[in-house]
Design a protein around this motif. Structure first.
Motif, PDB file in Angstrom:
ATOM      1  N   ILE A 132       0.870  -1.176   0.000  1.00  0.00           N
ATOM      2  CA  ILE A 132       0.000   0.000   0.000  1.00  0.00           C
ATOM      3  C   ILE A 132       0.907   1.226   0.000  1.00  0.00           C
ATOM      4  O   ILE A 132       1.531   1.549   1.008  1.00  0.00           O
ATOM      5  CB  ILE A 132      -0.910   0.011   1.245  1.00  0.00           C
TER       6      ILE A 132
ATOM      7  N   THR B  98       2.001   4.360  -3.315  1.00  0.00           N
ATOM      8  CA  THR B  98       1.455   5.187  -4.379  1.00  0.00           C
ATOM      9  C   THR B  98       0.289   4.482  -5.052  1.00  0.00           C
ATOM     10  O   THR B  98      -0.679   5.111  -5.480  1.00  0.00           O
ATOM     11  CB  THR B  98       2.543   5.510  -5.414  1.00  0.00           C
ATOM     12  N   GLY B  99       0.378   3.178  -5.150  1.00  0.00           N
ATOM     13  CA  GLY B  99      -0.712   2.327  -5.616  1.00  0.00           C
ATOM     14  C   GLY B  99      -0.947   1.219  -4.608  1.00  0.00           C
ATOM     15  O   GLY B  99      -0.360   1.208  -3.519  1.00  0.00           O
ATOM     16  N   ILE B 100      -1.806   0.285  -4.969  1.00  0.00           N
ATOM     17  CA  ILE B 100      -2.076  -0.877  -4.118  1.00  0.00           C
ATOM     18  C   ILE B 100      -2.019  -2.115  -4.998  1.00  0.00           C
ATOM     19  O   ILE B 100      -2.658  -2.173  -6.053  1.00  0.00           O
ATOM     20  CB  ILE B 100      -3.462  -0.788  -3.437  1.00  0.00           C
TER      21      ILE B 100
ATOM     22  N   GLU C 288      -3.718  -7.538  -8.849  1.00  0.00           N
ATOM     23  CA  GLU C 288      -4.004  -6.114  -9.081  1.00  0.00           C
ATOM     24  C   GLU C 288      -5.207  -5.693  -8.229  1.00  0.00           C
ATOM     25  O   GLU C 288      -6.249  -5.245  -8.728  1.00  0.00           O
ATOM     26  CB  GLU C 288      -4.256  -5.862 -10.566  1.00  0.00           C
TER      27      GLU C 288
ATOM     28  N   GLY D 215      -5.686  -3.225  -6.406  1.00  0.00           N
ATOM     29  CA  GLY D 215      -6.045  -1.822  -6.439  1.00  0.00           C
ATOM     30  C   GLY D 215      -7.303  -1.561  -7.249  1.00  0.00           C
ATOM     31  O   GLY D 215      -7.924  -0.504  -7.117  1.00  0.00           O
ATOM     32  N   TYR D 216      -7.703  -2.553  -8.072  1.00  0.00           N
ATOM     33  CA  TYR D 216      -8.905  -2.424  -8.881  1.00  0.00           C
ATOM     34  C   TYR D 216     -10.137  -3.016  -8.193  1.00  0.00           C
ATOM     35  O   TYR D 216     -11.226  -2.999  -8.795  1.00  0.00           O
ATOM     36  CB  TYR D 216      -8.692  -3.091 -10.244  1.00  0.00           C
TER      37      TYR D 216
ATOM     38  N   TYR E  58     -11.446   2.841 -15.195  1.00  0.00           N
ATOM     39  CA  TYR E  58     -10.238   3.026 -14.386  1.00  0.00           C
ATOM     40  C   TYR E  58      -9.048   2.690 -15.279  1.00  0.00           C
ATOM     41  O   TYR E  58      -8.528   1.582 -15.255  1.00  0.00           O
ATOM     42  CB  TYR E  58     -10.285   2.134 -13.140  1.00  0.00           C
TER      43      TYR E  58
ATOM     44  N   PHE F 253      -5.082   4.247 -12.313  1.00  0.00           N
ATOM     45  CA  PHE F 253      -5.178   3.620 -11.004  1.00  0.00           C
ATOM     46  C   PHE F 253      -6.608   3.167 -10.752  1.00  0.00           C
ATOM     47  O   PHE F 253      -7.575   3.756 -11.236  1.00  0.00           O
ATOM     48  CB  PHE F 253      -4.708   4.596  -9.921  1.00  0.00           C
TER      49      PHE F 253
ATOM     50  N   GLU G  74      -7.376   1.986  -5.089  1.00  0.00           N
ATOM     51  CA  GLU G  74      -6.207   2.867  -5.007  1.00  0.00           C
ATOM     52  C   GLU G  74      -6.633   4.325  -4.835  1.00  0.00           C
ATOM     53  O   GLU G  74      -5.989   5.080  -4.089  1.00  0.00           O
ATOM     54  CB  GLU G  74      -5.350   2.708  -6.267  1.00  0.00           C
TER      55      GLU G  74
ATOM     56  N   SER H  75      -4.848   4.247  -1.251  1.00  0.00           N
ATOM     57  CA  SER H  75      -3.405   4.395  -1.460  1.00  0.00           C
ATOM     58  C   SER H  75      -2.936   5.642  -0.731  1.00  0.00           C
ATOM     59  O   SER H  75      -3.750   6.412  -0.191  1.00  0.00           O
ATOM     60  CB  SER H  75      -3.100   4.521  -2.949  1.00  0.00           C
TER      61      SER H  75
END
Length: 261
Positions: free
Chosen positions: A83, A85-87, A107, A109-110, A122, A125, A129, A133
Motif C-alpha cells: 500500500i 502510491t498504488g495498491i 491487481e 487496487g482495482y 479506471y 489507477f 487505489e 493508497s
C-alpha cells in the motif's frame, strides 16, 4: 553500492517492475506510475548488458523476498499486500507465484470498495487505489478539510501527515484513518475468502503506519470470513523486491542435475 570484489562473477540482472508484467518475455504491459506500455524491458537490458535478465512484477518479486527472508519466511501460502502510491499484491500458492491468465493476478487496487464504483472506467489507477493508497488517503483528507473549512484545507498534505496527526489526537485525521482501515479490511476480507492465505504481509509506504492498521483490521475481520490470516508488517521494506529479484536470477542461472536412484 560497494564495488564487486575481484573474481566475483555477475550472474544476471533481476528487475521488479511496478505494473502488469509478462515474466517470460519480460514485457511490462502497463505500469501507470511510470507511464510504460508494452515496454520490452528484458530485451532492452539483455541487448545493453549481455547478461541473463529476469523481469517480474515488483510485488511478485516482493512476495518471493518475503517468503525467502521476511517476517513470514517459509510460509507457502502467502500474500504480500503493498500500500503506497498504488495498491497491489503478490501471491504465493503452495510456494509458487500465482500470476493469473493475463499475468494480472494481484491487481487488487482495482477492487471496488462499494457498488457505487461500478460503471466507471479506471484506465490508470483502480477504485481502491483512489481511496486507500497514499495519494488516495491524502485526497480524502483534503476533501474532508475543505468541507469542514479547516485551517489545513488546501495545504500540502501526505498520508504520512494524516497518520501522524491521528496519533496526535486530531479527530479529522482519526476519521480518515478509520475509513482507510475499513477499505483495507474489505480488500483483505476478499483476499482471505478467495485464497485462504496463511499470512498477509503489509508493505509499502502506508504500511509504515501498520501500528494504526493491523489490530483494527483484525477486529473488523473477526467473524466476517471463515479464516482470518496472520496479518504482519513487513520487516524488509523495499528490500523485499530486491531479494525476490535475486532469488529469480539465482534460480534462472543455476544448473540442476537430477540423479535417478
Amino acid at each position: 553500492a560497494a564495488p564487486r570484489r575481484a573474481g566475483q562473477r555477475l550472474r544476471g540482472i533481476g528487475v521488479g517492475a511496478p505494473g502488469v508484467t509478462l515474466s517470460g518475455p519480460g514485457v511490462v504491459v502497463w505500469a501507470p506510475g511510470l507511464g510504460w506500455r508494452d515496454l520490452p524491458l528484458k530485451r532492452l537490458l539483455t541487448e545493453r548488458f549481455g547478461l541473463p535478465v529476469c523481469v517480474e512484477n515488483d510485488l511478485n518479486a516482493a512476495a518471493l523476498g518475503e517468503y525467502g527472508f521476511g517476517v513470514a519466511r517459509g510460509t507457502p501460502n502467502l500474500v504480500c499486500l503493498s500500500i503506497g502510491t498504488g495498491i497491489g499484491a503478490g501471491i504465493l500458492i503452495a510456494g509458487k507465484l500465482y500470476r493469473g491468465h493475463n499475468q494480472g493476478a494481484g491487481e487488487v487496487g482495482y477492487l471496488l470498495p462499494d457498488p457505487g464504483y461500478l460503471g466507471r472506467r479506471y484506465d490508470e489507477f483502480g477504485a481502491l487505489e483512489g481511496a486507500a493508497s497514499g495519494p488516495g488517503i491524502a485526497a480524502r483528507a483534503q476533501r474532508l478539510l475543505a468541507a469542514e473549512g479547516h485551517a489545513l484545507a488546501g495545504q500540502p498534505l501526505t498520508a504520512e501527515d494524516v497518520f501522524r496527526l491521528a496519533r496526535e489526537g486530531e479527530a479529522w485525521a482519526q476519521r480518515i484513518v478509520g475509513e482507510t482501515v475499513d477499505y483495507l479490511s474489505q480488500a483483505i476480507a476478499a483476499i482471505s475468502a478467495l485464497l485462504d492465505p496463511e499470512a498477509i504481509v503489509l508493505g509499502g509506504g502506508v504500511a509504515r503506519s501498520a501500528d494504526l492498521l493491523i489490530e483494527p483490521i483484525r477486529v473488523r475481520l473477526d467473524g466476517v470470513v471463515p479464516f482470518v490470516p496472520r496479518i504482519l508488517a513487513s520487516d524488509l521494506g523495499p528490500q523485499a523486491v530486491v531479494l525476490g529479484a535475486i532469488m529469480l536470477v539465482l534460480d534462472a542461472t543455476t544448473g540442476y542435475v537430477l540423479i535417478n536412484p
